[in-house]
Design a protein around this motif. Structure first.
Motif, mmCIF file in Angstrom:
data_model
loop_
_atom_site.group_PDB
_atom_site.id
_atom_site.type_symbol
_atom_site.label_atom_id
_atom_site.label_comp_id
_atom_site.label_asym_id
_atom_site.label_seq_id
_atom_site.Cartn_x
_atom_site.Cartn_y
_atom_site.Cartn_z
ATOM 1 N N UNK A 116 36.961 44.012 32.815
ATOM 2 C CA UNK A 116 38.163 43.605 33.063
ATOM 3 C C UNK A 116 38.579 42.522 31.897
ATOM 4 N N UNK A 117 39.906 43.076 31.590
ATOM 5 C CA UNK A 117 40.951 42.464 30.622
ATOM 6 C C UNK A 117 42.042 41.956 31.466
ATOM 7 N N UNK A 118 42.452 40.557 31.333
ATOM 8 C CA UNK A 118 43.486 40.000 31.917
ATOM 9 C C UNK A 118 44.667 39.460 30.684
ATOM 10 N N UNK A 119 45.883 39.746 30.976
ATOM 11 C CA UNK A 119 46.847 39.677 29.987
ATOM 12 C C UNK A 119 47.778 38.728 30.842
ATOM 13 N N UNK A 120 48.256 37.591 30.248
ATOM 14 C CA UNK A 120 49.334 36.756 30.643
ATOM 15 C C UNK A 120 50.646 36.961 29.894
ATOM 16 N N UNK A 121 51.769 36.683 30.633
ATOM 17 C CA UNK A 121 53.068 36.845 29.816
ATOM 18 C C UNK A 121 53.465 35.595 29.723
ATOM 19 N N UNK A 122 53.179 34.475 30.416
ATOM 20 C CA UNK A 122 53.758 32.924 30.375
ATOM 21 C C UNK A 122 52.739 32.167 29.955
ATOM 22 N N UNK A 143 35.329 38.419 22.956
ATOM 23 C CA UNK A 143 35.844 39.569 23.375
ATOM 24 C C UNK A 143 34.958 40.604 22.769
ATOM 25 N N UNK A 144 34.693 40.745 21.373
ATOM 26 C CA UNK A 144 33.688 41.729 20.927
ATOM 27 C C UNK A 144 32.309 41.777 21.503
ATOM 28 N N UNK A 145 32.139 40.590 22.394
ATOM 29 C CA UNK A 145 30.770 40.700 23.030
ATOM 30 C C UNK A 145 30.702 41.593 24.245
ATOM 31 N N UNK A 146 31.931 41.539 24.658
ATOM 32 C CA UNK A 146 32.266 42.417 26.074
ATOM 33 C C UNK A 146 31.552 42.195 27.283
ATOM 34 N N UNK A 147 30.908 41.096 27.431
ATOM 35 C CA UNK A 147 30.090 40.757 28.355
ATOM 36 C C UNK A 147 30.572 39.839 29.615
ATOM 37 N N UNK A 148 32.025 39.361 29.422
ATOM 38 C CA UNK A 148 32.645 38.851 30.448
ATOM 39 C C UNK A 148 34.092 38.939 30.587
ATOM 40 N N UNK A 149 34.790 38.738 31.522
ATOM 41 C CA UNK A 149 35.989 38.809 31.741
ATOM 42 C C UNK A 149 37.005 38.126 30.319
ATOM 43 N N UNK A 150 37.980 38.870 29.927
ATOM 44 C CA UNK A 150 38.613 38.362 28.658
ATOM 45 C C UNK A 150 40.105 38.035 29.136
ATOM 46 N N UNK A 151 40.478 37.017 28.603
ATOM 47 C CA UNK A 151 41.900 36.704 28.804
ATOM 48 C C UNK A 151 42.620 36.581 27.508
ATOM 49 N N UNK A 152 43.892 37.147 27.496
ATOM 50 C CA UNK A 152 44.546 37.181 26.334
ATOM 51 C C UNK A 152 46.043 36.884 26.796
ATOM 52 N N UNK A 156 48.815 38.748 21.754
ATOM 53 C CA UNK A 156 47.759 39.273 20.948
ATOM 54 C C UNK A 156 47.124 40.175 21.829
ATOM 55 N N UNK A 157 47.472 40.629 22.879
ATOM 56 C CA UNK A 157 46.925 41.877 23.596
ATOM 57 C C UNK A 157 46.740 43.071 23.096
ATOM 58 N N UNK A 158 47.635 43.241 21.856
ATOM 59 C CA UNK A 158 47.448 44.367 20.929
ATOM 60 C C UNK A 158 46.047 44.447 20.310
ATOM 61 N N UNK A 159 45.363 43.271 20.212
ATOM 62 C CA UNK A 159 44.114 43.213 19.471
ATOM 63 C C UNK A 159 43.044 43.453 20.271
ATOM 64 N N UNK A 160 43.199 43.471 21.775
ATOM 65 C CA UNK A 160 41.970 43.885 22.682
ATOM 66 C C UNK A 160 41.778 45.210 22.821
ATOM 67 N N UNK A 161 40.638 45.748 22.916
ATOM 68 C CA UNK A 161 40.119 46.922 23.284
ATOM 69 C C UNK A 161 40.356 47.512 24.617
ATOM 70 N N UNK A 162 40.097 48.929 24.844
ATOM 71 C CA UNK A 162 40.448 49.197 26.265
ATOM 72 C C UNK A 162 39.142 48.760 27.123
ATOM 73 N N UNK A 163 39.378 48.648 28.324
ATOM 74 C CA UNK A 163 38.555 48.232 29.460
ATOM 75 C C UNK A 163 38.944 49.241 30.473
ATOM 76 N N UNK A 164 38.031 49.329 31.679
ATOM 77 C CA UNK A 164 37.842 49.822 32.813
ATOM 78 C C UNK A 164 39.512 49.431 33.411
#
Length: 210
Positions: A116-122, A143-152, A156-164
């Motif tokens: 899970x990746x969460x992206x906020x606008x505000x 983020x690179x460890x990929x073992x927890x929910x990541x909030x961005x 900076x969301x363009x730096x995040x990799x794909x997630x399910x």
């Protein structure tokens, strides 16, 4: 009257081998003439091997179709399937709470936190604000460890990799932030895209080709 002497009788001898064997020797039993042996009957319960049927002859049109033709350009690879989009109506003030509930449901249904990746606008999520207080490197290392929910944040969301699953929280911010967040989310969600916010605003952004 003078007697005519009788002519001696001549006994004809049988031609061929003597029927009576010599004394002390036993006559050999005649051997049967060799010939084709009859096939042995199959054992009950164990049928013999079944002969495979001869291959069917190809029709002329099938044969023509099997001939290789001139090689053409390779077909382009299929484009990845678009993620399923789920909209959760919420006000800007309640979008973050709606996203938290959506994440909890995802984890309860069997998704791992790293899916899970969460992206906020505000305003950034409190977790992101806390982790960024330890420095940018430590933040992205999680983020690179990929073992927890990541909030961005959307910036900076363009730096995040794909997630399910990617969850977009439209909790305020300028219109450009919503466009950036939804654009990044659609390209990074492999299976599901969840958007929490005002449906009218979200539909207007999605209708603009994002």
């Amino acid at each position: 009257m003078p007697l005519i002497p009788e002519e001696p009788q001549i006994h004809e001898k049988a031609q061929g081998p003597r029927a009576t064997p010599a004394s002390g020797r036993t006559a050999s039993t005649p051997r049967p003439v060799p010939g084709p042996r009859p096939a042995a009957p199959p054992r009950p319960g164990r049928p013999g091997p079944v002969r495979p049927a001869p291959p069917a002859q190809r029709a002329p049109r099938d044969t023509a179709a099997a001939k290789p033709g001139p090689s053409g350009p390779a077909a382009p690879a299929a484009a990845p399937a678009a993620p399923q989009i789920q909209l959760i109506p919420a006000t800007p003030d309640g979008a973050l709470d709606a996203a938290e509930e959506a994440v909890d449901l995802l984890l309860d249904s069997g998704r791992t936190p790293g899916d899970v990746l969460v992206i906020t606008t505000g305003e950034p999520h409190p977790w992101a604000a806390h982790e960024l207080s330890f420095g940018d490197a430590a933040y992205w290392a999680q983020h690179d460890a990929g073992d927890d929910v990541f909030y961005a944040d959307a910036g900076v969301a363009h730096r995040a990799t794909s997630r399910a699953v990617v969850v977009v929280v439209v909790n305020g911010g300028p219109e450009a932030a919503a466009v950036t967040a939804l654009s990044a989310a659609r390209s990074r969600a492999d299976a599901l895209l969840i958007v929490c916010g005002d449906p009218q605003r979200i539909n207007s952004v999605l209708g603009a080709g994002v």
